[in-house]
Design an enzyme around this catalytic site. Structure first.
Site, short mmCIF file in Angstrom:
data_model
loop_
_atom_site.label_atom_id
_atom_site.label_comp_id
_atom_site.label_asym_id
_atom_site.label_seq_id
_atom_site.Cartn_x
_atom_site.Cartn_y
_atom_site.Cartn_z
N HIS A 239 15.28 26.21 22.66
CA HIS A 239 15.15 26.81 21.33
C HIS A 239 13.69 26.98 20.94
O HIS A 239 13.28 28.05 20.46
CB HIS A 239 15.88 25.94 20.31
CG HIS A 239 15.69 26.37 18.89
ND1 HIS A 239 16.51 27.28 18.26
CD2 HIS A 239 14.75 26.01 17.96
CE1 HIS A 239 16.08 27.47 17.02
NE2 HIS A 239 15.03 26.71 16.81
N GLU A 240 12.90 25.92 21.13
CA GLU A 240 11.50 25.98 20.72
C GLU A 240 10.70 26.97 21.56
O GLU A 240 9.88 27.73 21.05
CB GLU A 240 10.87 24.59 20.78
CG GLU A 240 11.51 23.56 19.84
CD GLU A 240 11.49 23.97 18.38
OE1 GLU A 240 10.65 24.81 17.99
OE2 GLU A 240 12.33 23.48 17.62
N HIS B 158 11.23 30.55 20.50
CA HIS B 158 10.41 30.99 19.37
C HIS B 158 9.09 31.59 19.86
O HIS B 158 8.64 32.63 19.37
CB HIS B 158 10.10 29.81 18.44
CG HIS B 158 11.17 29.51 17.44
ND1 HIS B 158 11.72 30.46 16.61
CD2 HIS B 158 11.78 28.33 17.11
CE1 HIS B 158 12.63 29.90 15.82
NE2 HIS B 158 12.68 28.60 16.11
N GLU C 227 15.77 32.02 13.68
CA GLU C 227 16.34 30.77 14.19
C GLU C 227 17.59 31.04 15.04
O GLU C 227 17.77 30.43 16.10
CB GLU C 227 16.69 29.85 13.02
CG GLU C 227 15.48 29.32 12.26
CD GLU C 227 14.58 28.45 13.12
OE1 GLU C 227 15.08 27.78 14.04
OE2 GLU C 227 13.35 28.46 12.87
#
Length: 272
Positions: free
Chosen positions: A136-137, A140, A198
């Site tokens: 997820h990070e 980004h 997100e």
């Protein structure tokens, strides 16, 4: 009137020329602030953060963060190269650090600078849980969400300036505009934009962790545990993030696609 027309023209030009392409969705995204400006600043801030905080080194947990980060980075490179984006990561400087802090959090700065707080490890529980957060990070950073947020904030400011100039001869209306513009753009534009980023990072992260050989359903299980943490989250409409229930539902629906994508790279088993 001249000022208003000038600002409108600048806004149109910004949209027309200051865009980049998201390599995972193929969509055009805001890029008013170039990466050539963002990355050096991010690297400097990351180094300063490490100097001011306690970095955990040499432990099994620190080694796990390094190991998972490297696998996710390799998965990113495989995906990008296979989809026509060879060299996309040339300016990235991958770094994965575990920092002593009770906060249940992790983050990735533009250019691949990643921090996990020790406080999130009891929630991740295992390597697959760490991979869910890491994917997820990293997503980004790969999708340039930081760049998009900075660009959106600049457009929000441009709108405020244009409104004030247009209403300069009517102080009462100008005051009313200022009163409602901030709240209106925050709730109606900026927060939905953040939630969209997100959700996009969740979806991209699932693909990356699957290509790296991790069970993507572990991400849904992670958010089940996050939900159990409680903490009185605001209503989704007033939050920068989707609710835990929304994330869990979305992730479960995306898991088959993530696994199918991983199989294109010869990955047929997934570590839980």
């Amino acid at each position: 009137m001249i000022y208003k027309k000038t600002l409108s023209l600048l806004a149109v030009m910004a949209f027309a020329i200051a865009c980049s392409t998201n390599p995972f969705t193929g969509k055009k995204t805001l890029a008013l602030v170039p990466n050539s400006q963002i990355l050096p600043m991010a690297f400097e801030q990351y180094n300063q953060f490490l100097a001011e905080n306690k970095v955990v080194r040499g432990t099994a947990d620190a080694q796990m963060i390094q190991r998972v980060g490297q696998k996710i980075a390799k998965a990113s490179e495989r995906y990008l190269t296979a989809n026509g984006y060879a060299g996309y990561l040339k300016n990235y400087r991958w770094e994965y650090n575990l920092v002593q802090d009770e906060a249940v959090n992790a983050w990735c700065m533009p250019g691949g600078k990643i921090v996990f707080y020790t406080g999130i490890l009891p929630v991740t529980q295992n390597e697959a849980g760490v991979a869910a957060v890491m994917g997820h990070e990293v997503a980004h950073a790969l999708a340039n969400h930081g760049q998009q947020r900075m660009s959106a904030a600049q457009l929000q400011q441009l709108g405020a300036v244009a409104g004030n100039l247009a209403l300069a001869k009517n102080p009462e209306n100008q005051q009313m505009f200022n009163q409602y513009y901030g709240v209106g753009t925050q709730v109606g534009v900026m927060l939905p934009f953040s939630r969209s980023n997100e959700s996009e990072a969740d979806k991209i992260g699932l693909t990356l962790m699957a290509i790296a050989g991790y069970e993507p359903m572990a991400a849904a299980e992670l958010w089940q545990r996050m939900k159990q943490q409680g903490g009185g989250a605001p209503p989704e409409i007033l939050s920068t993030h989707p609710s835990s229930d929304t994330r869990i539902q979305n992730i479960k629906s995306w898991v088959p696609t993530a696994k199918a994508e991983a199989r294109k790279y010869g990955v047929t088993s997934f570590k839980k």
